[in-house]
Design a protein around this motif. Sequence first.
Motif, PDB file in Angstrom:
ATOM      1  N   ALA A  85       0.841  -1.199   0.000  1.00 12.69           N
ATOM      2  CA  ALA A  85       0.000   0.000   0.000  1.00 12.69           C
ATOM      3  C   ALA A  85       0.873   1.244   0.000  1.00 12.69           C
ATOM      4  CB  ALA A  85      -0.909  -0.002   1.232  1.00 12.69           C
ATOM      5  N   SER A  87      -0.445   4.345  -1.125  1.00  9.45           N
ATOM      6  CA  SER A  87      -1.306   5.512  -1.294  1.00  9.45           C
ATOM      7  C   SER A  87      -1.053   6.593  -0.256  1.00  9.45           C
ATOM      8  CB  SER A  87      -2.777   5.095  -1.260  1.00  9.45           C
ATOM      9  OG  SER A  87      -3.067   4.406  -0.033  1.00  9.45           O
ATOM     10  N   SER A  88      -0.707   6.189   0.968  1.00  2.39           N
ATOM     11  CA  SER A  88      -0.475   7.165   2.036  1.00  2.39           C
ATOM     12  C   SER A  88       0.350   6.538   3.125  1.00  2.39           C
ATOM     13  CB  SER A  88      -1.813   7.648   2.620  1.00  2.39           C
ATOM     14  OG  SER A  88      -2.445   6.589   3.325  1.00  2.39           O
ATOM     15  N   HIS A 144       7.847   7.677   3.873  1.00  2.00           N
ATOM     16  CA  HIS A 144       6.946   7.858   2.733  1.00  2.00           C
ATOM     17  C   HIS A 144       7.243   9.196   2.073  1.00  2.00           C
ATOM     18  CE1 HIS A 144       3.134   8.290   0.500  1.00  2.00           C
ATOM     19  NE2 HIS A 144       3.017   6.989   0.623  1.00  2.00           N
TER      20      HIS A 144
END
Length: 333
Positions: A85, A87-88, A144
């Motif tokens: 994942a 996305s964030s 991130h």
Amino acid sequence: MIQLRRRSALVLLGAVPLAVGLNACSSRGPVAPRGWSQVLAAGAYLPVRSDWKHSAASGAIALFSDMWAQTSGFPYRMVVGNPSALSSADAVMAEADSALRAALPGYRVTTEEGRAERSKTTVHFKDFATDAEFARTGRLWILHNGVSAAAAALMASDLSQEYRSVVDEGLSLLDPSGVPAAPDGWGRVGRDGTALAVPRTWSIVGAVAGSKRWRESWADADLDGATRTRVLLAPNTGKSSVTDALAQIEADSIAGSLKGYTRRGAPQPLKLGQDGVSGVRIDFTYGSSAAEGTLWVVQAKERVSAIQIAFSGRTDNDIVARMEKSIWVTDMK
């Protein structure tokens, strides 16, 4: 060996604010403190103790690919991996939480989540505790930048504040700008300033037993352990010139570390496309069946590193060409 079992629920017990966190304004360099090494794995730089053993992370812990372990004294475990994942940061944190919760008995978060900005990367972190003897306390980090992400966790029976602080300050994502792109299906790896790319399907073997030179290795091996190809990395040969390092490596090979070692030709100068970096390439044969391999010796200022790939038979020229193109010095200090 790590003993793991599954757990279905996360219990938040006494979660408190983090008193010590990352310094968002501190400068991060790729050089680790004395006694530590800076490694590159899963698209992230992270500091690990120089004597920790590198291996694949246990298959029982989803998401994490690499592990470094201290097996003597108070056990430590450092794991890193790439989430699915991207996305964030919240999605990455949830995936990492789920992986640790499923693998570590009694996993529970003990602090509120902290956050720091480091260059173009956001770092999220929080502390945890478990009932596992080797992981009574730990810290989880998420890095991130909107394009890539990595998760890392450090755990121990009694996590040292000093160790945690070193990792806090040393974590970062690989900046791909100016670095040769890894071929499809390959990943960047490295240690203490020297990086290369290897196929993602290859196994992590770690340091060569009994060697003070070859600190990392990866192999293309069958399930029964038969090795078709193995690449070794010496981030610092301890020599001050390519000539001296090559002479020592070849002398050790001839003396028995690579029985039957014979050059296939004169050393060829390397063209790596990086200012201030020079080196040579030597193709060789070894063993009774004249298997083949290639040795690269690279110099950046006063540090000389080496990479050696050996095949069980004839050289795969495509692998050699891709690996040579991927060699890069990430620390020019």
